[in-house]
Every structure is written in structure tokens, then in C-alpha cells.
Design a protein around this motif. Structure first.
Motif, PDB file in Angstrom:
ATOM      1  N   VAL A 185      31.781  42.292  72.920  1.00 12.14           N
ATOM      2  CA  VAL A 185      32.720  42.700  71.865  1.00 12.14           C
ATOM      3  C   VAL A 185      33.450  43.977  72.262  1.00 12.14           C
ATOM      4  O   VAL A 185      34.665  44.100  72.067  1.00 12.14           O
ATOM      5  N   SER A 186      32.722  44.930  72.847  1.00 12.96           N
ATOM      6  CA  SER A 186      33.326  46.222  73.224  1.00 12.96           C
ATOM      7  C   SER A 186      34.381  46.066  74.314  1.00 12.96           C
ATOM      8  O   SER A 186      35.311  46.878  74.402  1.00 12.96           O
ATOM      9  N   THR A 187      34.245  45.027  75.152  1.00  5.71           N
ATOM     10  CA  THR A 187      35.235  44.815  76.222  1.00  5.71           C
ATOM     11  C   THR A 187      36.354  43.869  75.804  1.00  5.71           C
ATOM     12  O   THR A 187      37.493  44.025  76.256  1.00  5.71           O
ATOM     13  N   GLU A 188      36.051  42.903  74.948  1.00  5.04           N
ATOM     14  CA  GLU A 188      37.055  41.903  74.559  1.00  5.04           C
ATOM     15  C   GLU A 188      38.045  42.440  73.532  1.00  5.04           C
ATOM     16  O   GLU A 188      39.227  42.100  73.559  1.00  5.04           O
ATOM     17  N   LEU A 189      37.568  43.270  72.619  1.00 11.79           N
ATOM     18  CA  LEU A 189      38.438  43.798  71.565  1.00 11.79           C
ATOM     19  C   LEU A 189      38.939  45.188  71.918  1.00 11.79           C
ATOM     20  O   LEU A 189      38.408  45.848  72.807  1.00 11.79           O
ATOM     21  N   GLU A 190      39.968  45.639  71.195  1.00  9.27           N
ATOM     22  CA  GLU A 190      40.551  46.960  71.410  1.00  9.27           C
ATOM     23  C   GLU A 190      40.578  47.745  70.116  1.00  9.27           C
ATOM     24  O   GLU A 190      40.404  47.191  69.036  1.00  9.27           O
ATOM     25  N   GLY A 191      40.810  49.044  70.236  1.00  9.73           N
ATOM     26  CA  GLY A 191      40.966  49.888  69.048  1.00  9.73           C
ATOM     27  C   GLY A 191      39.644  50.413  68.519  1.00  9.73           C
ATOM     28  O   GLY A 191      38.633  50.479  69.234  1.00  9.73           O
ATOM     29  N   PRO A 192      39.606  50.759  67.223  1.00  9.88           N
ATOM     30  CA  PRO A 192      38.410  51.373  66.622  1.00  9.88           C
ATOM     31  C   PRO A 192      37.161  50.490  66.681  1.00  9.88           C
ATOM     32  O   PRO A 192      36.061  51.001  66.854  1.00  9.88           O
ATOM     33  N   ILE A 193      37.340  49.173  66.521  1.00 11.38           N
ATOM     34  CA  ILE A 193      36.179  48.271  66.537  1.00 11.38           C
ATOM     35  C   ILE A 193      35.516  48.291  67.917  1.00 11.38           C
ATOM     36  O   ILE A 193      34.288  48.270  68.033  1.00 11.38           O
ATOM     37  N   SER A 194      36.317  48.382  68.980  1.00 13.50           N
ATOM     38  CA  SER A 194      35.778  48.465  70.333  1.00 13.50           C
ATOM     39  C   SER A 194      35.018  49.772  70.530  1.00 13.50           C
ATOM     40  O   SER A 194      33.932  49.795  71.129  1.00 13.50           O
ATOM     41  N   ASN A 195      35.570  50.869  70.007  1.00 11.54           N
ATOM     42  CA  ASN A 195      34.916  52.178  70.117  1.00 11.54           C
ATOM     43  C   ASN A 195      33.567  52.179  69.403  1.00 11.54           C
ATOM     44  O   ASN A 195      32.581  52.730  69.919  1.00 11.54           O
ATOM     45  N   GLU A 196      33.496  51.547  68.215  1.00 16.64           N
ATOM     46  CA  GLU A 196      32.240  51.494  67.459  1.00 16.64           C
ATOM     47  C   GLU A 196      31.187  50.674  68.190  1.00 16.64           C
ATOM     48  O   GLU A 196      30.014  51.054  68.228  1.00 16.64           O
ATOM     49  N   PHE A 197      31.587  49.554  68.788  1.00 13.81           N
ATOM     50  CA  PHE A 197      30.615  48.727  69.503  1.00 13.81           C
ATOM     51  C   PHE A 197      30.182  49.382  70.822  1.00 13.81           C
ATOM     52  O   PHE A 197      29.078  49.144  71.296  1.00 13.81           O
ATOM     53  N   LYS A 198      31.034  50.225  71.384  1.00 14.63           N
ATOM     54  CA  LYS A 198      30.620  50.998  72.563  1.00 14.63           C
ATOM     55  C   LYS A 198      29.560  52.028  72.184  1.00 14.63           C
ATOM     56  O   LYS A 198      28.622  52.284  72.953  1.00 14.63           O
ATOM     57  N   LYS A 199      29.703  52.602  70.986  1.00 15.00           N
ATOM     58  CA  LYS A 199      28.673  53.533  70.494  1.00 15.00           C
ATOM     59  C   LYS A 199      27.355  52.800  70.265  1.00 15.00           C
ATOM     60  O   LYS A 199      26.279  53.325  70.568  1.00 15.00           O
ATOM     61  N   ILE A 200      27.438  51.576  69.725  1.00 12.84           N
ATOM     62  CA  ILE A 200      26.227  50.760  69.531  1.00 12.84           C
ATOM     63  C   ILE A 200      25.569  50.480  70.873  1.00 12.84           C
ATOM     64  O   ILE A 200      24.342  50.587  71.019  1.00 12.84           O
ATOM     65  N   LEU A 201      26.392  50.136  71.878  1.00 11.27           N
ATOM     66  CA  LEU A 201      25.863  49.833  73.213  1.00 11.27           C
ATOM     67  C   LEU A 201      25.187  51.059  73.825  1.00 11.27           C
ATOM     68  O   LEU A 201      24.126  50.936  74.453  1.00 11.27           O
ATOM     69  N   ILE A 202      25.781  52.232  73.641  1.00  7.83           N
ATOM     70  CA  ILE A 202      25.177  53.472  74.170  1.00  7.83           C
ATOM     71  C   ILE A 202      23.836  53.733  73.491  1.00  7.83           C
ATOM     72  O   ILE A 202      22.843  54.082  74.145  1.00  7.83           O
ATOM     73  N   ASP A 203      23.775  53.546  72.149  1.00  6.22           N
ATOM     74  CA  ASP A 203      22.513  53.744  71.419  1.00  6.22           C
ATOM     75  C   ASP A 203      21.437  52.784  71.896  1.00  6.22           C
ATOM     76  O   ASP A 203      20.269  53.168  72.068  1.00  6.22           O
ATOM     77  N   LEU A 204      21.820  51.508  72.106  1.00  5.45           N
ATOM     78  CA  LEU A 204      20.848  50.517  72.586  1.00  5.45           C
ATOM     79  C   LEU A 204      20.401  50.829  74.008  1.00  5.45           C
ATOM     80  O   LEU A 204      19.236  50.636  74.352  1.00  5.45           O
TER      81      LEU A 204
END
Length: 333
Positions: A185-204
Motif C-alpha cells: 500500500v505504501s508503494t502503490e498509493l501516493e499522498g497522505p495515505i502512503s505516508n501513514e502506511f509508511k509509518k505503520i511499516l516503520i512501527d512494524l
């Protein structure tokens, strides 16, 4: 005292003129450089930095130096935690939550300096109250812009969240794990939703539990759909079950919810338009009357009875806005 103010005024005007002339000289040099560069050969590795980029680098270097100084304070560290939701993962300048506190401090100092300079130019004494107001204005102006930006991001996240759920569902159907689905999701989408899923990935990646990670995501975004998906993933992780079946159900539920919400928005579009018109009409009438007769509203300001009537009008108007807004409001369910 007056001579001192005249001297200070002269010095400030002289500094402004010098800065203006230097800026013109720099801009003229840049324009000449651009014209000459069309007829010259530059090295492939040479990447000149523009004047604007130099100013940006200087600005961020000042911010970083302030952050380094105030990061030793426990109060600043605790206060900076509320700005973690505004941090962008892919930011070029790698801003942290502490940098937002540094910006607030810098803006407040600049606001105080501008207030002092303005008073000197007007031959006025600056008071402590005026400096305090300028400091508070500069300190909290960033919060206003951040909240406006956050509202826009939340609206876009709400629009793109269904796409994220569909991508995650397809990832689960192809046998991928939760972390792989989040990364997709973090790579396929752009904008704020991508940034939020990148934060989720970092936490995981740092080993945080799934429940904590998605609770943090839900607290940052504050959408009912996010809370529903987060709770579903946590329950699924604890009790087990077929994730593809659960996510297919979530996807269908979100699609139906979005369809109903779109229908309700289109149904109430006319009501919202009428509400905005009714809210604006008193201001339009006020402006028209003021331009026709500027003295018409003076009794409301100068007379005690006029003040009472003005307060009553404002209260009635506020009650009217609240009641009409409640009538046309779409309730979350």
C-alpha cells in the motif's frame, strides 16, 4: 527619545534599502547566469544550487540548530510528541517533531522583531503586552496552518482508504503477510495515505505489536473505517481465522458504506448550499447598508442600548447557525 527613534528609523530604512539592492543584484546575477549558461558547457556532476534553495538550506539549518539546543529539555520533548502526527516520512529535510517546536520559537521571535520594527517606524513605544501578543501570535500561527493541512490530508485519506483496503485484500489473497500488504500500500498509493502506511511499516519493522501499531494509526487519522479495520486485524491476530475472508467482508462493507455516504452527500448538497447562502445573507446586507450609509450602525456601537441589541443579534445568529447546522449534518453510523 525622539532623536533616538529617528536614528533607529533611519538605520532600519537603510538596512531595508541595502537588503533590497543586494537582492536585486543577486537576482540580476542569476538571470545573467541563466542567459550565459545556454552558451556554455557545464560538468555533468555540477549541480548549481539556486538562491531559493540556499535560503531553504539556511532556514532548515537554523531550525536544526534550535532543535539540537532545545532537545535537552524534557518539557520540549514532551510537548513535541503532539506534533508526531505531522511528521512526513519522505521529507527531504528529514524533519522531526522537535523541528516543529523550533519553527514555533523562530516564528515567535520574528513576530516580536517585526512588531518592534513597526513601532520604531511609526515613532511609537512598544509595550510588554504588545510584545507578548506578537510572541503568542508567532508561536501559535504554525498550529493553524498545520491543522488546516491535517484536515485536507484527513479528507484525502478518507477518499483513498478504500483503495488501500482493496490493495491489502488482493495482497492477502495472493498469500502475503500483513507487513507485506502494508508495504505494498505504501508503494502503490501516493499522498497522505502512503505516508501513514509508511509509518505503520516503520512501527512494524521496529517490532511493535500489531495492536499498538494500528491503535497509533487510528489515533492519527481518526476515521471510523480505520478503527474498524484496526480492531478487525487485532482480533484476527489474537484469535486466528481466514484473513482473506475477513478482509473481503471489510472491503464489501466499506464499498457499501461509501456508496450510501455519497448518496447522502448528493441528497443534502442543496440543503448545504442553502445553509451557506443563509449564513452569508446577513453579512451581505451589512456590507450593502454600510456602503450606502456608513453611519447607520454607529448607534449599535456607541449607545448602551445599541450594544445590548448588538449582543442579542449575535447570540440569535449563533443559535441559528448551530440549529441549522445540526439539521443538515450527516450523522456517522
Amino acid at each position: 527619545m525622539e532623536k533616538l527613534y529617528i536614528t533607529l528609523q533611519f538605520i532600519i530604512i537603510l538596512i531595508i534599502i541595502i537588503v533590497f539592492l543586494l537582492t536585486l543584484k543577486i537576482l540580476n546575477s542569476i538571470s545573467k547566469e541563466k542567459r550565459i549558461s545556454n552558451f556554455s558547457i557545464t560538468a555533468l556532476s555540477d549541480k548549481p544550487i539556486s538562491f531559493i534553495e540556499k535560503l531553504q538550506n539556511l532556514y532548515y539549518s537554523v531550525i536544526k540548530s534550535i532543535s539540537k539546543t532545545i532537545s535537552k529539555s524534557k518539557v520540549c520533548n514532551d510537548y513535541s510528541k503532539k506534533y508526531e502526527k505531522f511528521v512526513v516520512v519522505d521529507d527531504t529535510h528529514k524533519q522531526t517533531s522537535m523541528d516543529f517546536i523550533s519553527k514555533k520559537i523562530l516564528f515567535s521571535i520574528l513576530a516580536v522583531l517585526l512588531s518592534i520594527i513597526s513601532n520604531i517606524l511609526k515613532f511609537k513605544m512598544f509595550s510588554f503586552i504588545q510584545i507578548l501578543i506578537a510572541f503568542l501570535f508567532g508561536f501559535f500561527i504554525l498550529d493553524i496552518f498545520l491543522k488546516i493541512r491535517k484536515k485536507k490530508e484527513e479528507k484525502r485519506i478518507e477518499q483513498d482508504f478504500l483503495k488501500a483496503v482493496i490493495i491489502m485484500n488482493n495482497a492477502f489473497k495472493s498469500g502475503r503477510s500483513i507487513m507485506q500488504a502494508v508495504e505494498l500500500v505504501s508503494t502503490e498509493l501516493e499522498g497522505p495515505i502512503s505516508n501513514e502506511f509508511k509509518k505503520i511499516l516503520i512501527d512494524l519493522t521496529y517490532g511493535l505489536e500489531l495492536e499498538v501499531v494500528f491503535d497509533r494509526f487510528a489515533s492519527r487519522v481518526k476515521l471510523e473505517e480505520v478503527k474498524y479495520m484496526a480492531s478487525s486485524l487485532v482480533i484476527l491476530n489474537e484469535t486466528g481465522g481466514k484473513i482473506t475472508k475477513i478482509f473481503s467482508s471489510i472491503e464489501r462493507s466499506f464499498i457499501e458504506r461509501k456508496r450510501i455516504k455519497d448518496e447522502m452527500n448528493s441528497t443534502l448538497a442543496l440543503s448545504n448550499f442553502v445553509f451557506k447562502v443563509l449564513v452569508a445573507i446577513p453579512f451581505i446586507i451589512f456590507v450593502l447598508i454600510y456602503f450606502m450609509d456608513p453611519t447607520y450602525f454607529i448607534p449599535l456601537i456607541k449607545e448602551p442600548l445599541g450594544n445590548l441589541i448588538l449582543v442579542l443579534i449575535i447570540l440569535i445568529y449563533i443559535v441559528y447557525i448551530v440549529l441549522v447546522k445540526k439539521i443538515v449534518k450527516i450523522r456517522e453510523w
